[in-house]
Design a protein around this motif. Structure first.
Motif, PDB file in Angstrom:
ATOM      1  N   PRO A 159       0.832  -1.201   0.000  1.00  0.00           N
ATOM      2  CA  PRO A 159       0.000   0.000   0.000  1.00  0.00           C
ATOM      3  C   PRO A 159       0.865   1.249   0.000  1.00  0.00           C
ATOM      4  O   PRO A 159       1.804   1.383   0.776  1.00  0.00           O
ATOM      5  CB  PRO A 159      -0.799  -0.133   1.306  1.00  0.00           C
ATOM      6  CG  PRO A 159      -0.809  -1.595   1.597  1.00  0.00           C
ATOM      7  CD  PRO A 159       0.509  -2.112   1.104  1.00  0.00           C
ATOM      8  N   MET A 160       0.528   2.182  -0.890  1.00  0.00           N
ATOM      9  CA  MET A 160       1.315   3.403  -0.982  1.00  0.00           C
ATOM     10  C   MET A 160       0.976   4.368   0.132  1.00  0.00           C
ATOM     11  O   MET A 160       1.838   4.923   0.787  1.00  0.00           O
ATOM     12  CB  MET A 160       1.064   4.075  -2.330  1.00  0.00           C
ATOM     13  CG  MET A 160       1.607   3.321  -3.513  1.00  0.00           C
ATOM     14  SD  MET A 160       1.268   4.206  -5.058  1.00  0.00           S
ATOM     15  CE  MET A 160       2.105   5.763  -4.782  1.00  0.00           C
ATOM     16  N   PHE A 161      -0.305   4.579   0.314  1.00  0.00           N
ATOM     17  CA  PHE A 161      -0.756   5.600   1.241  1.00  0.00           C
ATOM     18  C   PHE A 161      -1.814   5.007   2.170  1.00  0.00           C
ATOM     19  O   PHE A 161      -2.999   5.323   2.063  1.00  0.00           O
ATOM     20  CB  PHE A 161      -1.332   6.793   0.473  1.00  0.00           C
ATOM     21  CG  PHE A 161      -0.373   7.390  -0.528  1.00  0.00           C
ATOM     22  CD1 PHE A 161       0.845   7.901  -0.125  1.00  0.00           C
ATOM     23  CD2 PHE A 161      -0.692   7.431  -1.881  1.00  0.00           C
ATOM     24  CE1 PHE A 161       1.728   8.457  -1.041  1.00  0.00           C
ATOM     25  CE2 PHE A 161       0.179   7.993  -2.801  1.00  0.00           C
ATOM     26  CZ  PHE A 161       1.397   8.501  -2.376  1.00  0.00           C
ATOM     27  N   GLN A 162      -1.394   4.145   3.084  1.00  0.00           N
ATOM     28  CA  GLN A 162      -2.343   3.443   3.929  1.00  0.00           C
ATOM     29  C   GLN A 162      -3.131   4.411   4.816  1.00  0.00           C
ATOM     30  O   GLN A 162      -4.335   4.259   4.997  1.00  0.00           O
ATOM     31  CB  GLN A 162      -1.624   2.417   4.808  1.00  0.00           C
ATOM     32  CG  GLN A 162      -2.575   1.589   5.655  1.00  0.00           C
ATOM     33  CD  GLN A 162      -1.868   0.442   6.337  1.00  0.00           C
ATOM     34  OE1 GLN A 162      -0.702   0.163   6.079  1.00  0.00           O
ATOM     35  NE2 GLN A 162      -2.576  -0.240   7.223  1.00  0.00           N
ATOM     36  N   ARG A 163      -2.452   5.410   5.360  1.00  0.00           N
ATOM     37  CA  ARG A 163      -3.133   6.382   6.222  1.00  0.00           C
ATOM     38  C   ARG A 163      -2.977   7.776   5.608  1.00  0.00           C
ATOM     39  O   ARG A 163      -1.865   8.259   5.416  1.00  0.00           O
ATOM     40  CB  ARG A 163      -2.552   6.370   7.630  1.00  0.00           C
ATOM     41  CG  ARG A 163      -3.210   7.376   8.579  1.00  0.00           C
ATOM     42  CD  ARG A 163      -2.615   7.254   9.975  1.00  0.00           C
ATOM     43  NE  ARG A 163      -2.847   5.925  10.507  1.00  0.00           N
ATOM     44  CZ  ARG A 163      -2.174   5.410  11.535  1.00  0.00           C
ATOM     45  NH1 ARG A 163      -1.203   6.106  12.114  1.00  0.00           N
ATOM     46  NH2 ARG A 163      -2.449   4.191  11.970  1.00  0.00           N
ATOM     47  N   LEU A 173      -9.445   7.071  -2.971  1.00  0.00           N
ATOM     48  CA  LEU A 173      -8.161   6.759  -2.330  1.00  0.00           C
ATOM     49  C   LEU A 173      -7.983   5.271  -2.077  1.00  0.00           C
ATOM     50  O   LEU A 173      -6.864   4.808  -1.865  1.00  0.00           O
ATOM     51  CB  LEU A 173      -8.037   7.522  -1.004  1.00  0.00           C
ATOM     52  CG  LEU A 173      -7.947   9.049  -1.107  1.00  0.00           C
ATOM     53  CD1 LEU A 173      -7.905   9.669   0.287  1.00  0.00           C
ATOM     54  CD2 LEU A 173      -6.721   9.466  -1.909  1.00  0.00           C
ATOM     55  N   ARG A 174      -9.074   4.522  -2.111  1.00  0.00           N
ATOM     56  CA  ARG A 174      -8.949   3.066  -1.935  1.00  0.00           C
ATOM     57  C   ARG A 174      -8.023   2.463  -2.984  1.00  0.00           C
ATOM     58  O   ARG A 174      -7.314   1.487  -2.711  1.00  0.00           O
ATOM     59  CB  ARG A 174     -10.330   2.407  -2.011  1.00  0.00           C
ATOM     60  CG  ARG A 174     -11.159   2.523  -0.757  1.00  0.00           C
ATOM     61  CD  ARG A 174     -12.364   1.604  -0.836  1.00  0.00           C
ATOM     62  NE  ARG A 174     -13.222   1.991  -1.947  1.00  0.00           N
ATOM     63  CZ  ARG A 174     -14.398   2.597  -1.804  1.00  0.00           C
ATOM     64  NH1 ARG A 174     -14.851   2.900  -0.611  1.00  0.00           N
ATOM     65  NH2 ARG A 174     -15.130   2.907  -2.859  1.00  0.00           N
ATOM     66  N   SER A 175      -8.030   3.037  -4.186  1.00  0.00           N
ATOM     67  CA  SER A 175      -7.203   2.492  -5.262  1.00  0.00           C
ATOM     68  C   SER A 175      -5.722   2.731  -5.015  1.00  0.00           C
ATOM     69  O   SER A 175      -4.880   2.154  -5.705  1.00  0.00           O
ATOM     70  CB  SER A 175      -7.609   3.101  -6.610  1.00  0.00           C
ATOM     71  OG  SER A 175      -7.444   4.503  -6.594  1.00  0.00           O
ATOM     72  N   GLU A 215      -7.173   4.079   6.086  1.00  0.00           N
ATOM     73  CA  GLU A 215      -7.398   4.916   7.260  1.00  0.00           C
ATOM     74  C   GLU A 215      -7.367   6.388   6.858  1.00  0.00           C
ATOM     75  O   GLU A 215      -6.487   6.814   6.108  1.00  0.00           O
ATOM     76  CB  GLU A 215      -6.328   4.674   8.322  1.00  0.00           C
ATOM     77  CG  GLU A 215      -6.197   3.232   8.761  1.00  0.00           C
ATOM     78  CD  GLU A 215      -5.017   3.029   9.688  1.00  0.00           C
ATOM     79  OE1 GLU A 215      -4.793   3.899  10.566  1.00  0.00           O
ATOM     80  OE2 GLU A 215      -4.296   2.030   9.520  1.00  0.00           O
ATOM     81  N   LEU A 216      -8.331   7.152   7.372  1.00  0.00           N
ATOM     82  CA  LEU A 216      -8.406   8.580   7.093  1.00  0.00           C
ATOM     83  C   LEU A 216      -8.447   9.359   8.405  1.00  0.00           C
ATOM     84  O   LEU A 216      -9.198   9.015   9.313  1.00  0.00           O
ATOM     85  CB  LEU A 216      -9.663   8.902   6.277  1.00  0.00           C
ATOM     86  CG  LEU A 216      -9.737   8.313   4.863  1.00  0.00           C
ATOM     87  CD1 LEU A 216     -11.113   8.589   4.250  1.00  0.00           C
ATOM     88  CD2 LEU A 216      -8.636   8.874   3.978  1.00  0.00           C
ATOM     89  N   ALA A 222       0.147  15.659  10.492  1.00  0.00           N
ATOM     90  CA  ALA A 222       0.470  14.561   9.577  1.00  0.00           C
ATOM     91  C   ALA A 222       1.611  13.732  10.137  1.00  0.00           C
ATOM     92  O   ALA A 222       1.585  12.492  10.085  1.00  0.00           O
ATOM     93  CB  ALA A 222       0.828  15.100   8.202  1.00  0.00           C
ATOM     94  N   GLY A 223       2.640  14.388  10.683  1.00  0.00           N
ATOM     95  CA  GLY A 223       3.740  13.657  11.283  1.00  0.00           C
ATOM     96  C   GLY A 223       3.336  12.939  12.548  1.00  0.00           C
ATOM     97  O   GLY A 223       3.715  11.783  12.773  1.00  0.00           O
ATOM     98  N   GLU A 224       2.550  13.601  13.373  1.00  0.00           N
ATOM     99  CA  GLU A 224       2.114  13.013  14.635  1.00  0.00           C
ATOM    100  C   GLU A 224       1.223  11.800  14.401  1.00  0.00           C
ATOM    101  O   GLU A 224       1.275  10.817  15.151  1.00  0.00           O
ATOM    102  CB  GLU A 224       1.358  14.074  15.441  1.00  0.00           C
ATOM    103  CG  GLU A 224       0.998  13.682  16.844  1.00  0.00           C
ATOM    104  CD  GLU A 224       0.340  14.820  17.594  1.00  0.00           C
ATOM    105  OE1 GLU A 224      -0.909  14.826  17.716  1.00  0.00           O
ATOM    106  OE2 GLU A 224       1.077  15.721  18.045  1.00  0.00           O
ATOM    107  N   GLU A 225       0.398  11.855  13.367  1.00  0.00           N
ATOM    108  CA  GLU A 225      -0.526  10.757  13.072  1.00  0.00           C
ATOM    109  C   GLU A 225       0.107   9.661  12.218  1.00  0.00           C
ATOM    110  O   GLU A 225      -0.513   8.635  11.959  1.00  0.00           O
ATOM    111  CB  GLU A 225      -1.758  11.305  12.350  1.00  0.00           C
ATOM    112  CG  GLU A 225      -2.592  12.258  13.177  1.00  0.00           C
ATOM    113  CD  GLU A 225      -3.283  11.569  14.331  1.00  0.00           C
ATOM    114  OE1 GLU A 225      -3.515  10.343  14.226  1.00  0.00           O
ATOM    115  OE2 GLU A 225      -3.586  12.238  15.327  1.00  0.00           O
TER     116      GLU A 225
END
Length: 321
Positions: free
Chosen positions: A35-39, A60-62, A67-68, A125-128
Protein backbone atom coordinates in the motif's frame (compact mmCIF):
# COMPACT_ATOMS: atom_id res chain seq x y z
CA UNK A 1 39.20 23.88 -18.36
CA UNK A 2 35.96 25.25 -16.97
CA UNK A 3 33.59 26.43 -19.68
CA UNK A 4 32.47 30.04 -19.69
CA UNK A 5 28.89 30.74 -18.72
CA UNK A 6 26.69 30.69 -21.81
CA UNK A 7 24.37 33.57 -22.67
CA UNK A 8 20.57 33.06 -22.51
CA UNK A 9 18.81 30.91 -25.13
CA UNK A 10 21.89 28.79 -25.85
CA UNK A 11 21.10 25.10 -26.19
CA UNK A 12 21.59 23.22 -22.93
CA UNK A 13 22.33 19.56 -22.48
CA UNK A 14 20.17 17.38 -20.30
CA UNK A 15 21.42 15.27 -17.45
CA UNK A 16 20.69 11.92 -19.08
CA UNK A 17 20.80 8.70 -17.04
CA UNK A 18 23.19 5.96 -18.05
CA UNK A 19 22.01 3.87 -21.04
CA UNK A 20 19.91 0.87 -20.03
CA UNK A 21 21.82 -2.32 -19.51
CA UNK A 22 22.48 -5.00 -16.88
CA UNK A 23 24.32 -2.63 -14.52
CA UNK A 24 21.75 0.14 -14.93
CA UNK A 25 18.81 -2.19 -14.36
CA UNK A 26 20.47 -3.71 -11.32
CA UNK A 27 20.48 -0.29 -9.69
CA UNK A 28 16.69 -0.13 -9.96
CA UNK A 29 15.26 -3.36 -8.50
CA UNK A 30 11.62 -4.22 -8.94
CA UNK A 31 9.39 -2.08 -6.75
CA UNK A 32 7.84 -3.83 -3.79
CA UNK A 33 4.07 -4.08 -4.12
CA UNK A 34 2.60 -2.61 -0.94
CA UNK A 35 0.00 0.00 0.00
CA UNK A 36 1.32 3.40 -0.98
CA UNK A 37 -0.76 5.60 1.24
CA UNK A 38 -2.34 3.44 3.93
CA UNK A 39 -3.13 6.38 6.22
CA UNK A 40 -4.08 9.75 4.72
CA UNK A 41 -4.64 13.05 6.49
CA UNK A 42 -7.45 15.07 4.91
CA UNK A 43 -7.58 18.80 5.68
CA UNK A 44 -11.12 20.21 5.74
CA UNK A 45 -12.32 23.76 6.28
CA UNK A 46 -15.84 22.78 7.48
CA UNK A 47 -17.53 24.93 4.84
CA UNK A 48 -20.20 23.35 2.59
CA UNK A 49 -17.39 22.60 0.13
CA UNK A 50 -15.99 20.07 2.62
CA UNK A 51 -18.82 17.70 1.71
CA UNK A 52 -17.73 17.84 -1.91
CA UNK A 53 -14.18 16.92 -0.92
CA UNK A 54 -15.55 13.90 0.93
CA UNK A 55 -17.28 12.61 -2.20
CA UNK A 56 -13.90 12.29 -3.92
CA UNK A 57 -12.18 10.44 -1.07
CA UNK A 58 -13.42 6.89 -1.84
CA UNK A 59 -11.04 7.02 -4.82
CA UNK A 60 -8.16 6.76 -2.33
CA UNK A 61 -8.95 3.07 -1.94
CA UNK A 62 -7.20 2.49 -5.26
CA UNK A 63 -3.97 3.79 -3.68
CA UNK A 64 -4.22 1.38 -0.76
CA UNK A 65 -5.71 3.86 1.71
CA UNK A 66 -7.70 2.27 4.52
CA UNK A 67 -7.40 4.92 7.26
CA UNK A 68 -8.41 8.58 7.09
CA UNK A 69 -7.64 11.30 9.62
CA UNK A 70 -10.02 14.23 9.09
CA UNK A 71 -8.41 17.45 10.28
CA UNK A 72 -9.71 20.97 10.76
CA UNK A 73 -7.40 23.77 11.86
CA UNK A 74 -9.27 26.51 13.68
CA UNK A 75 -8.23 30.13 13.95
CA UNK A 76 -8.34 32.46 16.90
CA UNK A 77 -12.10 32.11 17.27
CA UNK A 78 -14.53 34.17 19.34
CA UNK A 79 -12.65 35.85 22.21
CA UNK A 80 -15.86 35.80 24.27
CA UNK A 81 -16.72 32.20 23.47
CA UNK A 82 -15.79 28.95 25.15
CA UNK A 83 -12.85 27.43 23.21
CA UNK A 84 -13.54 23.98 24.66
CA UNK A 85 -17.15 24.08 23.46
CA UNK A 86 -16.10 25.36 20.04
CA UNK A 87 -13.56 22.57 19.69
CA UNK A 88 -16.14 19.95 20.65
CA UNK A 89 -18.51 21.31 18.00
CA UNK A 90 -15.78 21.12 15.36
CA UNK A 91 -14.88 17.55 16.32
CA UNK A 92 -18.56 16.60 16.21
CA UNK A 93 -18.86 18.12 12.74
CA UNK A 94 -15.84 16.17 11.52
CA UNK A 95 -17.24 12.94 12.93
CA UNK A 96 -20.57 13.58 11.24
CA UNK A 97 -18.78 14.05 7.93
CA UNK A 98 -16.68 10.94 8.62
CA UNK A 99 -19.78 8.75 9.00
CA UNK A 100 -20.13 8.71 5.23
CA UNK A 101 -16.55 7.48 4.85
CA UNK A 102 -17.01 4.79 7.49
CA UNK A 103 -19.91 3.44 5.46
CA UNK A 104 -17.50 3.38 2.52
CA UNK A 105 -15.24 1.04 4.50
CA UNK A 106 -12.60 3.43 5.87
CA UNK A 107 -11.36 3.69 9.43
CA UNK A 108 -11.92 7.36 10.30
CA UNK A 109 -10.68 9.59 13.10
CA UNK A 110 -11.20 13.32 13.67
CA UNK A 111 -8.67 15.86 14.95
CA UNK A 112 -8.90 19.61 15.46
CA UNK A 113 -5.76 21.72 15.50
CA UNK A 114 -5.18 25.37 16.26
CA UNK A 115 -2.68 27.79 14.81
CA UNK A 116 -1.18 28.56 11.42
CA UNK A 117 -2.96 26.09 9.08
CA UNK A 118 -0.07 24.82 6.96
CA UNK A 119 2.27 24.29 9.92
CA UNK A 120 -0.46 22.58 11.93
CA UNK A 121 -1.45 20.31 9.05
CA UNK A 122 2.16 19.20 8.61
CA UNK A 123 2.60 18.73 12.37
CA UNK A 124 -0.53 16.59 12.65
CA UNK A 125 0.47 14.56 9.58
CA UNK A 126 3.74 13.66 11.28
CA UNK A 127 2.11 13.01 14.63
CA UNK A 128 -0.53 10.76 13.07
CA UNK A 129 1.97 8.88 10.90
CA UNK A 130 0.14 9.87 7.70
CA UNK A 131 1.80 8.89 4.43
CA UNK A 132 -0.29 11.34 2.38
CA UNK A 133 -1.82 14.79 2.90
CA UNK A 134 -5.01 15.49 0.92
CA UNK A 135 -6.18 19.02 0.12
CA UNK A 136 -9.21 19.99 -1.93
CA UNK A 137 -8.99 22.57 -4.70
CA UNK A 138 -11.84 24.28 -6.51
CA UNK A 139 -11.20 25.69 -9.96
CA UNK A 140 -11.02 29.41 -10.62
CA UNK A 141 -12.28 30.78 -7.32
CA UNK A 142 -11.01 33.27 -4.80
CA UNK A 143 -11.14 30.56 -2.17
CA UNK A 144 -8.79 28.43 -4.24
CA UNK A 145 -6.46 31.33 -4.93
CA UNK A 146 -6.08 31.98 -1.21
CA UNK A 147 -5.80 28.28 -0.42
CA UNK A 148 -3.26 27.43 -3.08
CA UNK A 149 -1.31 30.59 -2.45
CA UNK A 150 -1.03 30.14 1.30
CA UNK A 151 -2.00 26.83 2.87
CA UNK A 152 -0.92 24.46 0.10
CA UNK A 153 2.29 26.37 -0.56
CA UNK A 154 3.11 26.26 3.14
CA UNK A 155 2.29 22.56 3.36
CA UNK A 156 4.53 21.78 0.40
CA UNK A 157 7.42 23.74 1.85
CA UNK A 158 7.23 21.87 5.14
CA UNK A 159 5.75 18.47 4.23
CA UNK A 160 7.70 15.23 4.35
CA UNK A 161 4.95 13.27 2.62
CA UNK A 162 3.37 13.65 -0.83
CA UNK A 163 0.47 16.09 -1.10
CA UNK A 164 -2.61 15.28 -3.19
CA UNK A 165 -4.71 18.13 -4.57
CA UNK A 166 -8.17 16.84 -5.47
CA UNK A 167 -10.17 18.89 -7.94
CA UNK A 168 -13.72 19.18 -6.61
CA UNK A 169 -16.62 21.27 -7.84
CA UNK A 170 -19.49 21.94 -5.42
CA UNK A 171 -22.89 20.76 -6.57
CA UNK A 172 -25.09 23.89 -6.70
CA UNK A 173 -28.27 21.80 -6.61
CA UNK A 174 -27.61 19.39 -3.78
CA UNK A 175 -26.36 20.71 -0.46
CA UNK A 176 -27.92 18.07 1.76
CA UNK A 177 -24.84 16.01 2.44
CA UNK A 178 -22.35 13.72 0.74
CA UNK A 179 -24.48 10.61 1.11
CA UNK A 180 -27.90 12.05 0.34
CA UNK A 181 -29.97 10.53 -2.50
CA UNK A 182 -29.34 13.52 -4.76
CA UNK A 183 -25.59 13.48 -4.40
CA UNK A 184 -23.13 12.05 -6.85
CA UNK A 185 -19.88 10.55 -5.63
CA UNK A 186 -17.22 11.43 -8.20
CA UNK A 187 -14.49 9.01 -7.21
CA UNK A 188 -12.87 7.26 -10.19
CA UNK A 189 -9.87 5.11 -9.28
CA UNK A 190 -6.61 6.99 -8.92
CA UNK A 191 -3.57 5.53 -10.60
CA UNK A 192 -5.16 3.68 -13.54
CA UNK A 193 -3.94 6.50 -15.79
CA UNK A 194 -0.89 8.49 -14.67
CA UNK A 195 0.74 11.52 -16.26
CA UNK A 196 4.27 12.13 -14.98
CA UNK A 197 5.83 15.50 -15.82
CA UNK A 198 9.60 15.54 -15.52
CA UNK A 199 12.49 17.94 -16.01
CA UNK A 200 15.04 15.19 -15.15
CA UNK A 201 16.02 17.04 -11.98
CA UNK A 202 16.68 15.38 -8.62
CA UNK A 203 13.20 16.51 -7.54
CA UNK A 204 11.68 14.70 -10.52
CA UNK A 205 13.76 11.60 -9.75
CA UNK A 206 12.29 11.49 -6.24
CA UNK A 207 8.78 11.85 -7.60
CA UNK A 208 9.36 9.05 -10.11
CA UNK A 209 9.86 6.58 -7.25
CA UNK A 210 6.17 7.05 -6.47
CA UNK A 211 5.26 6.57 -10.13
CA UNK A 212 7.08 3.23 -10.07
CA UNK A 213 5.07 2.25 -7.02
CA UNK A 214 1.89 3.14 -8.87
CA UNK A 215 2.99 0.89 -11.72
CA UNK A 216 3.54 -1.98 -9.30
CA UNK A 217 0.25 -1.36 -7.48
CA UNK A 218 -2.17 -0.45 -10.28
CA UNK A 219 -0.38 -1.67 -13.45
CA UNK A 220 -2.24 0.87 -15.55
CA UNK A 221 -1.41 3.36 -18.32
CA UNK A 222 1.40 5.89 -18.00
CA UNK A 223 2.39 8.97 -19.94
CA UNK A 224 5.90 10.34 -19.38
CA UNK A 225 6.09 13.98 -20.45
CA UNK A 226 8.95 16.43 -20.84
CA UNK A 227 8.30 19.97 -22.05
CA UNK A 228 11.03 22.09 -23.52
CA UNK A 229 11.23 25.59 -24.95
CA UNK A 230 14.87 25.40 -26.03
CA UNK A 231 16.52 24.29 -29.25
CA UNK A 232 15.60 21.02 -30.94
CA UNK A 233 19.11 19.66 -30.34
CA UNK A 234 17.93 18.78 -26.83
CA UNK A 235 15.16 16.44 -27.99
CA UNK A 236 17.30 13.29 -28.58
CA UNK A 237 18.70 13.53 -25.06
CA UNK A 238 15.21 13.95 -23.63
CA UNK A 239 13.90 11.00 -25.63
CA UNK A 240 16.75 8.82 -24.39
CA UNK A 241 16.08 9.80 -20.78
CA UNK A 242 12.36 9.11 -21.17
CA UNK A 243 13.10 5.71 -22.72
CA UNK A 244 15.05 4.73 -19.61
CA UNK A 245 12.16 5.77 -17.36
CA UNK A 246 9.77 3.85 -19.63
CA UNK A 247 11.82 0.68 -19.21
CA UNK A 248 11.76 1.06 -15.45
CA UNK A 249 7.97 1.35 -15.44
CA UNK A 250 7.56 -1.70 -17.65
CA UNK A 251 9.75 -3.70 -15.27
CA UNK A 252 7.63 -2.44 -12.36
CA UNK A 253 4.48 -3.79 -14.04
CA UNK A 254 2.99 -0.98 -16.12
CA UNK A 255 0.65 -2.25 -18.84
CA UNK A 256 1.18 0.61 -21.26
CA UNK A 257 3.71 3.46 -21.31
CA UNK A 258 4.06 6.27 -23.81
CA UNK A 259 6.52 9.14 -23.84
CA UNK A 260 6.48 12.59 -25.40
CA UNK A 261 8.68 15.65 -25.67
CA UNK A 262 6.50 18.71 -26.23
CA UNK A 263 7.21 22.29 -27.14
CA UNK A 264 4.61 24.37 -25.21
CA UNK A 265 5.36 25.89 -21.86
CA UNK A 266 5.47 23.41 -19.01
CA UNK A 267 2.08 24.35 -17.58
CA UNK A 268 0.39 24.33 -20.98
CA UNK A 269 1.93 20.98 -21.86
CA UNK A 270 0.64 19.34 -18.66
CA UNK A 271 -2.84 20.85 -18.92
CA UNK A 272 -3.19 19.90 -22.60
CA UNK A 273 -1.92 16.36 -22.02
CA UNK A 274 -4.31 15.88 -19.10
CA UNK A 275 -7.23 17.06 -21.23
CA UNK A 276 -6.64 14.60 -24.08
CA UNK A 277 -7.93 11.63 -22.12
CA UNK A 278 -10.00 10.95 -19.03
CA UNK A 279 -8.46 12.98 -16.19
CA UNK A 280 -5.23 11.24 -15.21
CA UNK A 281 -3.44 11.40 -11.90
CA UNK A 282 -0.76 14.02 -12.57
CA UNK A 283 2.47 13.45 -10.63
CA UNK A 284 5.17 16.11 -10.30
CA UNK A 285 8.10 16.76 -8.02
CA UNK A 286 8.33 20.19 -6.43
CA UNK A 287 11.34 22.48 -6.40
CA UNK A 288 12.67 21.16 -9.67
CA UNK A 289 14.79 23.40 -11.88
CA UNK A 290 13.50 24.57 -15.24
CA UNK A 291 10.34 22.55 -15.78
CA UNK A 292 8.70 23.27 -12.46
CA UNK A 293 10.59 26.36 -11.42
CA UNK A 294 11.32 27.46 -7.89
CA UNK A 295 7.75 28.33 -6.95
CA UNK A 296 5.80 25.32 -8.12
CA UNK A 297 2.39 26.51 -6.93
CA UNK A 298 3.11 29.93 -8.36
CA UNK A 299 3.48 28.51 -11.86
CA UNK A 300 2.98 24.99 -13.14
CA UNK A 301 0.96 23.34 -10.40
CA UNK A 302 -1.20 26.41 -9.90
CA UNK A 303 -2.07 26.42 -13.59
CA UNK A 304 -2.77 22.68 -13.62
CA UNK A 305 -4.94 22.93 -10.49
CA UNK A 306 -6.92 25.81 -11.94
CA UNK A 307 -7.29 24.70 -15.54
CA UNK A 308 -7.46 20.92 -15.30
CA UNK A 309 -9.86 18.59 -13.55
CA UNK A 310 -7.05 16.13 -12.99
CA UNK A 311 -5.96 15.23 -9.44
CA UNK A 312 -2.44 16.45 -8.75
CA UNK A 313 0.09 14.51 -6.65
CA UNK A 314 3.01 16.73 -5.62
CA UNK A 315 6.11 15.17 -4.10
CA UNK A 316 8.07 17.62 -1.91
CA UNK A 317 11.88 17.57 -1.69
CA UNK A 318 12.05 15.84 1.68
CA UNK A 319 9.28 13.33 1.03
CA UNK A 320 9.75 9.98 2.71
CA UNK A 321 10.04 7.52 -0.18
Amino acid sequence: MRRARQPPMVTRRLRVPAPPGPRHLASHPLVEIRPMFQRALVALDLTPAAETVLRALPALRSLGTTELVLVHVSGVGDPFGDPHTEREMQVARLRALGAFLEREGFQVRAEVGEGEPSAEIVRLAGEEGASLVVLGSRSRSRVQEAFLGNVAMGVLRKARTPVLLLHVDPDPVDASGPDSPGSTVASPPLGDHVLFATDFSEAADRAFIWVERLAALRRGRFHLLHATSVALEEVPDAEQALAILEERLVRAGAKKVRTSVERPTAARAVVDAAARDSPPLVVMGTHGRGFLGRTVLGSVARAVAQESRAPLLLVPPHSRG
